[in-house]
Write a protein that holds these residues in place. Structure first.
Motif, PDB file in Angstrom:
ATOM      1  N   UNK A 115       0.918  -1.025   0.091  1.00  0.00           N
ATOM      2  CA  UNK A 115       0.090   0.060  -0.063  1.00  0.00           C
ATOM      3  C   UNK A 115       0.789   1.177   0.140  1.00  0.00           C
ATOM      4  N   UNK A 116       2.087   1.138   0.614  1.00  0.00           N
ATOM      5  CA  UNK A 116       3.158   2.251   0.720  1.00  0.00           C
ATOM      6  C   UNK A 116       4.051   2.112  -0.468  1.00  0.00           C
ATOM      7  N   UNK A 117       4.507   0.866  -0.667  1.00  0.00           N
ATOM      8  CA  UNK A 117       5.649   0.803  -1.787  1.00  0.00           C
ATOM      9  C   UNK A 117       5.296   1.100  -3.108  1.00  0.00           C
ATOM     10  N   UNK A 118       4.214   0.426  -3.401  1.00  0.00           N
ATOM     11  CA  UNK A 118       3.669   1.136  -4.716  1.00  0.00           C
ATOM     12  C   UNK A 118       2.297   1.197  -4.732  1.00  0.00           C
ATOM     13  N   UNK A 119       1.983   2.621  -4.362  1.00  0.00           N
ATOM     14  CA  UNK A 119       0.596   2.791  -3.865  1.00  0.00           C
ATOM     15  C   UNK A 119      -0.325   2.722  -4.978  1.00  0.00           C
ATOM     16  N   UNK A 120      -1.237   1.746  -4.726  1.00  0.00           N
ATOM     17  CA  UNK A 120      -2.326   1.667  -5.806  1.00  0.00           C
ATOM     18  C   UNK A 120      -3.558   2.159  -5.390  1.00  0.00           C
ATOM     19  N   UNK A 121      -4.646   2.323  -6.182  1.00  0.00           N
ATOM     20  CA  UNK A 121      -5.784   2.982  -5.549  1.00  0.00           C
ATOM     21  C   UNK A 121      -5.783   4.435  -5.113  1.00  0.00           C
ATOM     22  N   UNK A 122      -6.357   4.662  -3.887  1.00  0.00           N
ATOM     23  CA  UNK A 122      -6.074   5.956  -3.546  1.00  0.00           C
ATOM     24  C   UNK A 122      -5.296   6.011  -2.214  1.00  0.00           C
ATOM     25  N   UNK A 123      -4.542   4.785  -1.891  1.00  0.00           N
ATOM     26  CA  UNK A 123      -4.110   4.586  -0.662  1.00  0.00           C
ATOM     27  C   UNK A 123      -2.930   5.852  -0.387  1.00  0.00           C
ATOM     28  N   UNK A 124      -2.315   6.471  -1.320  1.00  0.00           N
ATOM     29  CA  UNK A 124      -1.314   7.197  -1.143  1.00  0.00           C
ATOM     30  C   UNK A 124      -2.263   8.618  -0.551  1.00  0.00           C
ATOM     31  N   UNK A 125      -3.274   8.764  -0.388  1.00  0.00           N
ATOM     32  CA  UNK A 125      -4.013   9.924   0.121  1.00  0.00           C
ATOM     33  C   UNK A 125      -4.117   9.739   1.720  1.00  0.00           C
ATOM     34  N   UNK A 126      -3.994   8.596   2.240  1.00  0.00           N
ATOM     35  CA  UNK A 126      -4.487   8.286   3.570  1.00  0.00           C
ATOM     36  C   UNK A 126      -2.937   8.265   4.620  1.00  0.00           C
ATOM     37  N   UNK A 127      -3.311   8.700   5.796  1.00  0.00           N
ATOM     38  CA  UNK A 127      -2.094   8.831   6.541  1.00  0.00           C
ATOM     39  C   UNK A 127      -2.403   7.457   7.567  1.00  0.00           C
ATOM     40  N   UNK A 128      -1.391   6.921   7.302  1.00  0.00           N
ATOM     41  CA  UNK A 128      -1.226   5.570   8.092  1.00  0.00           C
ATOM     42  C   UNK A 128      -0.034   5.035   8.365  1.00  0.00           C
ATOM     43  N   UNK A 129       0.356   4.367   9.404  1.00  0.00           N
ATOM     44  CA  UNK A 129       1.704   4.009   9.694  1.00  0.00           C
ATOM     45  C   UNK A 129       1.786   2.544   9.151  1.00  0.00           C
ATOM     46  N   UNK A 130       2.840   2.076   8.917  1.00  0.00           N
ATOM     47  CA  UNK A 130       3.120   0.631   8.531  1.00  0.00           C
ATOM     48  C   UNK A 130       3.859  -0.143   9.732  1.00  0.00           C
ATOM     49  N   UNK A 131       3.223  -0.605  10.687  1.00  0.00           N
ATOM     50  CA  UNK A 131       3.705  -1.198  11.865  1.00  0.00           C
ATOM     51  C   UNK A 131       4.677  -2.320  11.395  1.00  0.00           C
ATOM     52  N   UNK A 132       5.930  -2.125  12.131  1.00  0.00           N
ATOM     53  CA  UNK A 132       6.891  -3.307  12.123  1.00  0.00           C
ATOM     54  C   UNK A 132       7.840  -3.429  13.405  1.00  0.00           C
ATOM     55  N   UNK A 133       8.061  -4.594  13.636  1.00  0.00           N
ATOM     56  CA  UNK A 133       8.772  -4.860  14.815  1.00  0.00           C
ATOM     57  C   UNK A 133      10.089  -5.589  14.411  1.00  0.00           C
ATOM     58  N   UNK A 134      11.093  -5.209  15.072  1.00  0.00           N
ATOM     59  CA  UNK A 134      12.369  -5.864  14.700  1.00  0.00           C
ATOM     60  C   UNK A 134      12.825  -7.106  15.647  1.00  0.00           C
ATOM     61  N   UNK A 135      11.937  -7.472  16.290  1.00  0.00           N
ATOM     62  CA  UNK A 135      12.108  -8.717  16.956  1.00  0.00           C
ATOM     63  C   UNK A 135      12.226  -9.862  16.264  1.00  0.00           C
ATOM     64  N   UNK A 136      11.698  -9.899  15.051  1.00  0.00           N
ATOM     65  CA  UNK A 136      11.712 -11.064  14.218  1.00  0.00           C
ATOM     66  C   UNK A 136      11.003 -12.307  14.638  1.00  0.00           C
TER      67      UNK A 136
END
Lengths: 327, 174, 382, 188
Positions: free
Chosen positions: C250-271
């Motif tokens: 949704x962020x990397x290659x924004x399709x549709x209208x996702x680039x208009x919204x403000x959202x975080x991409x949660x990630x945790x590096x605990x693996x």
């Protein structure tokens, strides 16, 4: 010839029948209770409509369950050791019934009053481990085998802190007689041993959960890992026996906790039997509550809890008890 | 009169228990299957526990169940499951006559010794034996027989350590 | 009676191919195809030493329905209901991938309102998917209750979606050039209500379940997948984000209208499994954020192109369209020869790549951990 | 095609070309940032380069066409998204292609899937057994097309350059290092 049979045997025989009825009744109540409490915790009604409308709230559910189990085909898997396979559920349920003989349900409600009642219960509950591993082994099922192996290590490990904790109470009271232990405590809650031995109570409760294979220690039958563990291959009454035995041992464990720590049949105002029953059912409810709340622990964690925490704590508790007694 | 009835009952129970012990023993020895043999052994142990009950030593009887049935045989069970012993293994196969004779002798020898001891020096028999209190038993172990008692526990510790060492050794070989 | 279960030479093709190693005291264990923790008909052949897993080999294909072949014999509109069946938990994403791939190939301009509706419904569907995963995962770990709580919310969302899309599980809502049905005020109102209902629920879930001591012991430091392993295996979605790579289509290659919204991409590096667990829990909240933003800025207009092709015939060529499903990157590789049905369609199921990790990750762990890892991958076996 | 040696030809940027021509028959959007044909023997080299450039394997698919099988590898990147597609043509008579398992272990299952559905043999694959199909499956692989239904490259990919590119060529290296979706993939 009949008069030749001592009255004590007659008492025991009648008592056994009564105990069997009690175990069956308890199982019925517990099945219903477990389902309803689970429903309450899950925020759903639980069993609701069984039978005609004159039986509200699915009160016939345990009977329907029982009928279903009785009606099922008994099935011996190919390659299983059929004798041991069917012996195991019986070995599982029989000692549970024996245990009830020595439990003082009330000041005058005890079938046999023996000086070694506590030892008897500890000895006979230990046989359950054997039954479960026989079941797992004889069903010639790998899940059953792993379940049996888990059951052995769990049962043997948790027996140690359990015995140590029981010892601390026995050192306090100086007797193995369950009636005397209960009788030694007062009617009011602050006179119960739970206030003298709080650590022992907690350890005993955890061990009781583990010994009865209840969640979060239900590893021998962990259904998401081992499908159903040792009773994977059992159907109908075979399964029902294990099921009954599990509930029976739960009741035994609750009885023992009630006697050792909660004053047994002691209590103000009401007659002893009711107090005892109330305490036992509160403990059972807590067990059910725990079951529907917690996830299952992992096997190595289970053993770590025992060997690294419970046993040292139990030993410590024993030493403190001894020191206090010596002083 | 009543004592006599009691005694008759006691005899019946005694023979019943002896029968259980003997049958259990035969199952243990003759069974091809290790787990069945173990079940036979457990049966024998129960019979022995019953004998202790008859001798009015319920504590020892229960200890027998608690320790031997509840713990030792479970451990044996564990050992059976860990080792891959099955009917096609080195234990099975036809048994030579010599082996049977030796086994018979080995079984009879202790029986003869014990029997002779029992006949030559019969222990005092009571119609209704006294129950000894647990406290007395404990004092007996910890005062009069403290040394043998402790030696036995030492032996058990050594046996346990040895088992662990052996298990590790076997594992290392693989 | 044969105690030596290891010398079991019978068994099917896969069991025979799965040769036991030279060690003597191991056991070959079949987990599945009918097993409570494989959720469906996945089968895993394990070689175990006691409770430890030496090797694991997933066997799949028990319910493979050959959607790719079906696509070749069906016309594009006929194939519309199919993609949602490949992932019954996040059907709308697959539905979307299909219509979007065709739209891209034909160069159709989807009305803005339709794109917003797609975003809203797809995110709602993502929440239901994660909720079900959450409940089922905890069921795997032996906690029975959370799934009931999850279903409570899930059913409400499904009720909302059912009114608009007409189905509860295998949606077929998107059409080439838009969606099949406009949303109405009731939908908006109910969705808003549900969003505000769910926010405090997440806190309850955290208090009740996530912070549970036993649960943490079961998921922390279990099944560690380094980011590079994810890359080598092509694992995407929460599995990847749980390994510390904030990669989201949704962020990397924004399709549709996702680039208009403000959202975080949660990630945790605990693996570990905990990372993947937390990613999903956070993602639900992000989805709610997206939905609320989309509802706030919902434009008026058509819900489907005025001249949406009923029987599309895309030009020859191929297209790869990827979007972010609940389980990871969904890819549609569509090769068209200009006819009314695709020449070749390749579906990239995220679970497929994620599952192929399993045999590497599960080496040397306990059976209970394997169940935990398998659950944390969140698989839907297509 | 497969036997041809790769000519390091300066291929014009296809995307730009498409835009220039404005042909209605050609899809405007492909989803690819770099699209190239490779000779089978140079696949491993190219994949290794992609591995070093931090790409991950999205997908391995296969298209059955007149010239033979076209095995399609999709790669993408986490850090700087941009899709690279490698197309390798192999003959129908001898469908063999080196396995990229050693570089991307995740390809194992994708390759097994291709083997199931098309009968493409991946040499060097450690465990090329049926994955999704029934192992007792009889008959031809299910996704093979009938002779009459087969299309050729020009019908399927009009206006694309079908000459293999060498992975050593400057173009390849440049493209895989610079490709990002900013260039052509405004999907919305």
């Amino acid at each position: 010839m009949i008069e030749a049979i001592p009255t004590q045997f007659i008492i025991i025989f009648v008592g056994l029948l009564a105990v069997m009825a009690f175990v069956g009744l308890n199982a019925i109540v517990l099945v219903y209770l477990e389902r309803k409490v689970a429903g309450f915790i899950h925020r759903r009604p639980g069993p609701y409509e069984v039978g005609p409308p004159c039986f509200p709230h699915g009160i016939l559910q345990p009977f329907a369950d029982g009928l279903k189990l009785v009606g099922k085909q008994l099935f011996t898997p190919r390659g299983a050791d059929s004798i041991l396979f069917w012996l195991a559920p019986m070995i599982s349920i029989a000692p549970a019934i024996v245990c009830f003989i020595v439990i003082p349900f009330g000041p005058h409600l005890q079938i046999v009053n023996t000086n070694v009642g506590l030892v008897l219960i500890l000895a006979f509950t230990g046989i359950n481990v054997l039954a479960l591993c026989l079941a797992g082994w004889a069903s010639q099922n790998k899940y059953g085998l792993i379940g049996a192996a888990r059951d052995i290590s769990q049962g043997v490990a948790y027996e140690i802190p359990l015995l140590l904790v029981v010892l601390s109470v026995v050192f306090m009271t100086g007797t193995f007689n369950l009636f005397d232990i209960a009788d030694g405590q007062g009617a009011w809650p602050w006179q119960w041993y739970i206030f003298y031995q709080p650590l022992a109570f907690i350890i005993f409760f955890i061990c009781a959960l583990a010994e009865t294979n209840r969640n979060p220690f239900d590893l021998p039958e962990a259904e998401s890992e081992l499908t159903a563990g040792f009773h994977t291959e059992y159907s109908g009454m075979g399964f029902a026996c294990f099921f009954l035995a599990e509930y029976a041992y739960m009741v035994v464990a609750s009885c023992i906790i009630a006697i050792l720590f909660l004053g047994g049949f002691q209590g103000p105002v009401l007659p002893g039997g009711w107090w005892f029953l109330a305490k036992v059912y509160v403990l059972l409810l807590i067990m059910i509550w725990i079951r529907w709340t917690f996830p299952r622990v992992r096997f190595d964690q289970l053993l770590n809890i025992c060997w690294k925490w419970l046993i040292p704590l139990a030993v410590l508790n024993l030493l403190i008890t001894l020191a206090v007694i010596a002083i | 009169m009543e004592n006599l009835e009691y005694e008759r009952l006691a005899w019946a129970l005694l023979y019943g228990h002896i029968a259980i012990i003997v049958i259990g023993g035969f199952i243990t020895v003759l069974s091809q299957n290790l787990v069945r043999a173990l079940v036979g052994l457990i049966m024998t142990l129960f019979g022995v526990a019953g004998l202790f009950f008859l001798m009015a030593a319920p504590f020892i009887a229960l200890m027998q169940i608690l320790i031997y049935v509840g713990a030792v045989s479970v451990l044996i069970f564990f050992a059976i499951m860990l080792t891959s012993a099955w009917p096609g293994g080195d234990e099975s196969g036809t048994i030579s006559v010599r082996k049977i004779i030796f086994a018979g002798l080995a079984a009879i020898a202790p029986a003869i010794f014990l029997g002779m001891a029992a006949i030559l020096k019969p222990p005092p028999s009571f119609l209704i034996p006294d129950e000894i209190e647990v406290g007395i038993l404990g004092r007996f172990f910890l005062e009069d027989f403290i040394l043998p008692f402790e030696l036995i526990s030492l032996l058990l510790t050594v046996a346990m350590a040895g088992a662990v060492v052996l298990a590790f050794e076997m594992r290392r070989k693989k | 009676m044969n105690l030596d279960l290891r010398l079991d030479t019978s068994g099917d093709f896969y069991a025979r191919k799965f040769q036991p190693t030279k060690r003597e005291d191991t056991l070959i264990l079949n987990m599945g195809p009918q097993h409570p923790s494989t959720h469906g008909v996945l089968r895993i052949i394990l070689e175990i030493d006691g409770e430890y897993i030496l090797r694991a080999e997933p066997v799949l294909g028990y319910i493979h329905r050959m959607h790719e072949k079906m696509a070749e014999v069906m016309s594009y509109p006929q194939y519309l209901p199919n993609p949602a069946r490949t992932d019954y938990l996040h059907g709308l994403a697959w539905n979307w991938a299909h219509v979007a791939a065709v739209e891209r190939l034909m160069g159709l301009e989807v009305p803005e309102r339709a794109e917003y509706i797609r975003v809203i419904t797809c995110e709602l569907n993502r929440i239901t998917s994660h909720l079900l995963w959450w409940g089922a995962y905890l069921l795997d770990l032996g906690a029975f209750t959370p799934i009931m709580y999850a279903f409570d919310d899930r059913e409400r969302i499904q009720d909302i979606l059912q009114r608009i899309t007409g189905s509860r599980l295998t949606y077929c809502y998107y059409r080439f050039g838009g969606v099949s049905n406009d949303i109405d005020d009731r939908f908006i109102e109910e969705t808003r209500k549900q969003c505000s209902r769910m926010k405090p629920r997440f806190k309850m879930f955290k208090d009740l379940v996530t912070d549970n001591f036993i649960l943490r012991k079961r998921v922390e430091e279990i099944g560690e997948i380094p980011a590079d392993t994810c890359r080598k295996y092509g694992a995407t979605g929460p599995v990847l984000r749980g390994s510390g790579v904030p990669y989201d289509v949704r962020r990397a290659e924004p399709y549709s209208v996702y680039d208009r919204f403000d959202f975080n991409i949660p990630s945790y590096d605990t693996c570990d499994a905990m990372g993947r667990y937390l990613v999903r829990m956070d993602e639900m909240q992000e989805s709610i954020k997206i939905i609320e933003q989309a509802l706030d800025t919902l434009p008026e207009g058509d819900y489907i192109m005025p001249k949406a092709p009923k029987k599309p015939k895309p030009p020859a060529g191929d297209v790869y369209f990827a979007l972010e499903g609940a389980r990871g990157k969904i890819g549609f590789h569509l090769v068209s020869d200009g006819d009314k049905s695709p020449y070749r369609l390749k579906l990239r199921a995220p679970g497929f790549s994620n599952l192929s990790l399993f045999s590497e990750v599960s080496e040397g762990v306990l059976i209970a951990d394997a169940v935990s890892i398998l659950g944390s991958l969140d698989l839907v076996i297509p | 095609m497969s036997e041809e040696n790769a000519k390091p030809e300066k291929a014009p940027d296809k995307e730009k070309e498409v835009k220039k021509k404005e042909e209605p028959q050609v899809p405007k959007y492909t989803g690819y940032d770099y699209d190239c044909f490779l000779a089978p023997q140079e696949l491993l080299k190219a994949v290794t380069k992609l591995d070093h450039a931090d790409f991950f394997l999205e997908d391995v698919s296969c298209v059955d066409m007149q010239e033979g099988f076209q095995v399609v590898y999709h790669f993408d990147r986490f850090s700087q998204p941009g899709r690279v597609v490698l197309r390798v043509m192999i003959s129908r008579e001898n469908p063999e292609i080196p396995s990229i398992y050693d570089i991307f272990p995740g390809a194992a299952w994708h390759e097994r899937e291709c083997f199931d559905f098309f009968g493409v043999r991946f040499t060097g694959h450690p465990n090329l057994i049926p994955l999704l199909l029934d192992p007792e499956h009889q008959g031809p692989p299910p996704l093979l097309k009938e002779e009459t239904a087969l299309k050729d490259l020009n019908q399927l990919y009009p206006d694309r350059v079908h000459t293999p590119v060498s992975p050593d060529s400057e173009e390849f290296v440049k493209e895989i290092n610079n490709c990002s979706n900013q260039k052509s993939r405004n999907q919305s």
